[in-house]
Design a protein around this motif. Sequence first.
Motif, mmCIF file in Angstrom:
data_model
loop_
_atom_site.group_PDB
_atom_site.id
_atom_site.type_symbol
_atom_site.label_atom_id
_atom_site.label_comp_id
_atom_site.label_asym_id
_atom_site.label_seq_id
_atom_site.Cartn_x
_atom_site.Cartn_y
_atom_site.Cartn_z
ATOM 1 N N LEU A 86 0.679 -1.200 -0.063
ATOM 2 C CA LEU A 86 -0.009 -0.019 0.017
ATOM 3 C C LEU A 86 0.833 1.321 -0.123
ATOM 4 O O LEU A 86 0.427 2.353 -0.606
ATOM 5 N N HIS A 87 1.999 1.358 0.699
ATOM 6 C CA HIS A 87 2.728 2.348 0.761
ATOM 7 C C HIS A 87 3.500 2.697 -0.770
ATOM 8 O O HIS A 87 4.182 3.628 -0.773
ATOM 9 N N GLN A 88 3.369 1.722 -1.582
ATOM 10 C CA GLN A 88 4.050 1.970 -2.823
ATOM 11 C C GLN A 88 3.014 2.820 -3.817
ATOM 12 O O GLN A 88 3.459 2.893 -5.173
ATOM 13 N N LEU A 89 1.748 2.972 -3.296
ATOM 14 C CA LEU A 89 0.812 3.584 -4.312
ATOM 15 C C LEU A 89 1.368 4.796 -5.023
ATOM 16 O O LEU A 89 1.444 4.984 -6.397
ATOM 17 N N PRO A 90 2.066 5.698 -4.394
ATOM 18 C CA PRO A 90 2.779 6.966 -5.027
ATOM 19 C C PRO A 90 3.589 6.410 -6.329
ATOM 20 O O PRO A 90 3.474 7.188 -6.975
ATOM 21 N N ARG A 91 4.379 5.502 -5.896
ATOM 22 C CA ARG A 91 5.343 5.085 -6.966
ATOM 23 C C ARG A 91 4.602 4.504 -8.169
ATOM 24 O O ARG A 91 4.884 4.747 -9.333
ATOM 25 N N ALA A 92 3.419 3.742 -7.684
ATOM 26 C CA ALA A 92 2.692 3.109 -8.934
ATOM 27 C C ALA A 92 2.050 4.268 -9.598
ATOM 28 O O ALA A 92 2.163 4.152 -11.010
ATOM 29 N N LEU A 93 1.717 5.174 -9.293
ATOM 30 C CA LEU A 93 1.060 6.586 -9.779
ATOM 31 C C LEU A 93 2.048 7.025 -10.840
ATOM 32 O O LEU A 93 1.926 7.248 -11.924
ATOM 33 N N GLU A 94 3.487 7.298 -10.299
ATOM 34 C CA GLU A 94 4.472 7.629 -10.967
ATOM 35 C C GLU A 94 4.647 6.647 -12.027
ATOM 36 O O GLU A 94 4.964 7.227 -13.379
ATOM 37 N N MET A 95 4.942 5.414 -11.893
ATOM 38 C CA MET A 95 4.977 4.414 -12.852
ATOM 39 C C MET A 95 4.039 4.493 -14.097
ATOM 40 O O MET A 95 4.478 4.470 -15.283
ATOM 41 N N ALA A 96 2.603 4.867 -13.881
ATOM 42 C CA ALA A 96 1.638 5.009 -14.832
ATOM 43 C C ALA A 96 2.001 6.068 -15.580
ATOM 44 O O ALA A 96 1.802 5.894 -16.673
ATOM 45 N N VAL A 97 2.346 7.206 -15.028
ATOM 46 C CA VAL A 97 2.524 8.241 -15.959
ATOM 47 C C VAL A 97 3.890 8.090 -16.987
ATOM 48 O O VAL A 97 3.962 8.404 -17.974
ATOM 49 N N GLU A 98 4.969 7.449 -16.304
ATOM 50 C CA GLU A 98 6.243 7.304 -17.094
ATOM 51 C C GLU A 98 5.866 6.055 -18.003
ATOM 52 O O GLU A 98 6.306 6.143 -19.120
ATOM 53 N N MET A 99 4.713 5.295 -17.939
ATOM 54 C CA MET A 99 4.501 4.442 -18.760
ATOM 55 C C MET A 99 3.468 4.649 -20.125
ATOM 56 O O MET A 99 3.134 4.111 -20.945
ATOM 57 N N GLY A 100 3.077 6.026 -19.931
ATOM 58 C CA GLY A 100 2.183 6.671 -20.625
ATOM 59 C C GLY A 100 0.733 6.173 -20.606
ATOM 60 O O GLY A 100 0.032 6.244 -21.525
ATOM 61 N N ALA A 101 0.412 5.620 -19.389
ATOM 62 C CA ALA A 101 -0.828 5.161 -18.875
ATOM 63 C C ALA A 101 -1.887 5.935 -19.368
ATOM 64 O O ALA A 101 -1.793 7.354 -18.804
ATOM 65 N N ARG A 102 -3.288 5.828 -19.647
ATOM 66 C CA ARG A 102 -4.097 7.055 -19.663
ATOM 67 C C ARG A 102 -4.882 6.785 -18.586
ATOM 68 O O ARG A 102 -5.673 7.837 -18.014
ATOM 69 N N ARG A 103 -5.005 5.801 -17.908
ATOM 70 C CA ARG A 103 -5.739 5.478 -16.530
ATOM 71 C C ARG A 103 -4.763 4.580 -15.479
ATOM 72 O O ARG A 103 -3.957 3.917 -16.321
ATOM 73 N N ILE A 104 -5.401 4.758 -14.093
ATOM 74 C CA ILE A 104 -4.765 3.936 -13.223
ATOM 75 C C ILE A 104 -5.770 3.376 -12.495
ATOM 76 O O ILE A 104 -6.707 4.107 -12.296
ATOM 77 N N GLU A 105 -5.857 2.090 -12.268
ATOM 78 C CA GLU A 105 -6.857 1.449 -11.134
ATOM 79 C C GLU A 105 -6.069 1.161 -10.038
ATOM 80 O O GLU A 105 -5.216 0.254 -10.089
ATOM 81 N N ALA A 106 -6.598 1.789 -8.843
ATOM 82 C CA ALA A 106 -5.754 1.306 -7.697
ATOM 83 C C ALA A 106 -6.866 0.476 -6.941
ATOM 84 O O ALA A 106 -7.834 0.857 -6.535
ATOM 85 N N ALA A 107 -6.662 -0.894 -6.659
ATOM 86 C CA ALA A 107 -7.654 -1.670 -6.301
ATOM 87 C C ALA A 107 -7.036 -2.386 -5.458
ATOM 88 O O ALA A 107 -5.982 -3.289 -5.541
ATOM 89 N N THR A 108 -8.005 -2.790 -4.166
ATOM 90 C CA THR A 108 -7.354 -3.770 -3.172
ATOM 91 C C THR A 108 -7.555 -5.241 -4.029
ATOM 92 O O THR A 108 -8.243 -5.347 -4.491
ATOM 93 N N VAL A 109 -6.460 -5.952 -3.228
ATOM 94 C CA VAL A 109 -6.480 -7.394 -3.775
ATOM 95 C C VAL A 109 -7.913 -8.062 -3.604
ATOM 96 O O VAL A 109 -8.663 -7.756 -2.640
ATOM 97 N N GLN A 110 -8.282 -8.875 -4.516
ATOM 98 C CA GLN A 110 -9.775 -9.563 -4.667
ATOM 99 C C GLN A 110 -9.260 -10.745 -3.454
ATOM 100 O O GLN A 110 -8.526 -11.604 -3.848
ATOM 101 N N PHE A 111 -10.213 -11.119 -2.703
ATOM 102 C CA PHE A 111 -10.184 -12.003 -1.614
ATOM 103 C C PHE A 111 -10.722 -13.290 -2.051
ATOM 104 O O PHE A 111 -11.548 -13.633 -1.552
ATOM 105 N N HIS A 112 -10.105 -13.753 -3.351
ATOM 106 C CA HIS A 112 -10.830 -15.101 -3.448
ATOM 107 C C HIS A 112 -9.072 -16.210 -3.731
ATOM 108 O O HIS A 112 -8.232 -15.647 -3.854
#
Length: 129
Positions: A86-112
């Motif tokens: 969870l603490h890595q979310l800010p870096r995930a947002l940066e990575m999305a920008v670096e990758m040229g992503a149009r969207r980011i989906e931040a989702a809690t792991v699905q418990f299945h």
Amino acid sequence: MAAAREAGLYTNLITSGIGLTRRRLEELDEAGLDHVQLSLQGTTAGMADAVGGYRGGFARKMQVAEWIGAIGFPLTLNAVLHRHNLHQLPRALEMAVEMGARRIEAATVQFHGWALKNRAALMPTRAQA
């Protein structure tokens, strides 16, 4: 994919990236794929590979992200979040920008399945919530 395109359907590939090749992505592009969503279980190889259960998975995902960008697919980065990353979310947002992503989906792991069996270890703490 070609039949879906012919029928006028919107198509989205939701993938871990594992097993994809550039050639396969190019074939999907030629067949009319509209969009790709790439899942990321962590922003470091150690975290992503441990959660994904695949050594080398993070490096592979980064390669696939490059191919997606080079081909020109619109990209959504899916950041799968849990107690340990969870603490890595800010870096995930940066990575999305670096990758040229149009969207980011931040989702809690699905418990299945595996995640359900490990829910106590994955559920964000009260302080994180």
